[in-house]
Design an enzyme around this catalytic site. Sequence first.
Site, PDB file in Angstrom:
ATOM      1  CG  PHE A 143      -1.701   1.248   1.006  1.00 23.08           C
ATOM      2  CD1 PHE A 143      -3.062   1.228   0.406  1.00 23.08           C
ATOM      3  CD2 PHE A 143      -1.318   2.439   2.013  1.00 23.08           C
ATOM      4  CE1 PHE A 143      -4.070   2.455   0.552  1.00 23.08           C
ATOM      5  CE2 PHE A 143      -2.306   3.365   2.225  1.00 23.08           C
ATOM      6  CZ  PHE A 143      -3.455   3.575   1.170  1.00 23.08           C
ATOM      7  CG  ASP A 185       5.837   3.154   1.301  1.00 23.85           C
ATOM      8  OD1 ASP A 185       6.162   3.856   2.270  1.00 23.85           O
ATOM      9  OD2 ASP A 185       5.029   3.347   0.742  1.00 23.85           O
ATOM     10  CE  LYS A 187       0.452   5.376   7.450  1.00 26.05           C
ATOM     11  NZ  LYS A 187      -0.745   5.725   7.780  1.00 26.05           N
TER      12      LYS A 187
END
Length: 407
Positions: free
Chosen positions: A142, A227, A254
Amino acid sequence: MSATSSDTMQQARERYAASLMNTFGPPKLQLVRGAGAHVWDADGNEYVDFLGGIAVNALGHAHPALVEAVTTQLSTLGHVSNFFTTEPQLALAEKLLELLGGGTPADGRVFFTNSGAEANEAAFKLTRRTGRTHVVATEGGFHGRTMGALALTSKEAYRAPFEPLPGEVTFVPYGDADALAAAVTDATAAILVEPIQGEAGVVVPPAGYLAAARAVADEHGALLWIDEVQTGMGRTGRWFASEGVRADIVTVAKGLGGGFPIGACIGLGEAGALLQPGNHGTTFGGNPVACAAGLAVIGTIEAEGLLERATVLGQKLRDGLTADPRVSEVRGEGLMIGLDLTAEAAAEVVAAGLRHGFVLNNTTPGRIRLVPPLVLTDDDADALLRAWPRILDDAYAAAGASDLEGS
């Protein structure tokens, strides 16, 4: 700490339905304040937050260091555009390169964004500057919901409504080094991997997988793009979960801002020079307030020893959660924990968790993800472990599942 239904929450849901786009479904709660790893709803119910804004609130809620940094910077200089630079922007870029270099600044350049998806969009554009267009990504990965990031995300339900998507992307099974090697060619611009898959339910690849990806990239002259949007900034007990493997591109977000929106696309070595003036841009990315937040998060993780804390407390949680026979597997590193249930009762576990005073997350019908703040205390962890059997009792009863279903 149990949640109760109320007129206040019903009114909030009605107002939400009438004023916000229906992209997330109805909200579970209306939260009004937080402190540390705890949050309170509009009815005064208290919860221990094991979701942490989906791995965002690294310092929990209302941490004094983050509040002070953001407040001080906003009262001094809030936004200047990228025609100018500021000390927080310079200092944070330098600090990220230092962390990637293990204490010695890595040779690289940073592009700041407002989110993980934007960091991945920037990285996707960067790969095009190689003159190649093919990217190999992984099933279960994702990388965001924008059109470019979505093109790199394999989940059919996310992709289908928006196809055709950009790019020439090949998906291979995650953790399968042979499949990765077979898919990469001399026309491949980049290999994109997460060191641990988050949305898939905290899936950890076999040992040596990232190193194998590095070797395949080198063989074909492709970039290795890692990522670290969810895994980075101490989540796994290390600054970066890919530590020890040389990447060409690292994307983070994040936990970097501790709740303040910020992300970064970091190009290392020659990749750091691929984007030149006019190739990309952002209005808000790298603004001094967001960068001050990032510096405060990093400084607090260092000062409070939160990397070691995540390692120790994460192991305690994994050991305690797996003790219940209705948990068939527990995975993860640090405070990034995924577990499989013996029945497809994950949604019921989340609902039961709220009733018992815990914010949990289900990623698939049979999987739970825990990504709490790095400031989680032993008392917080003990509280969940004590309540865990009762949460599963309630959830399995609600799902109509037997205790050992699927075993």
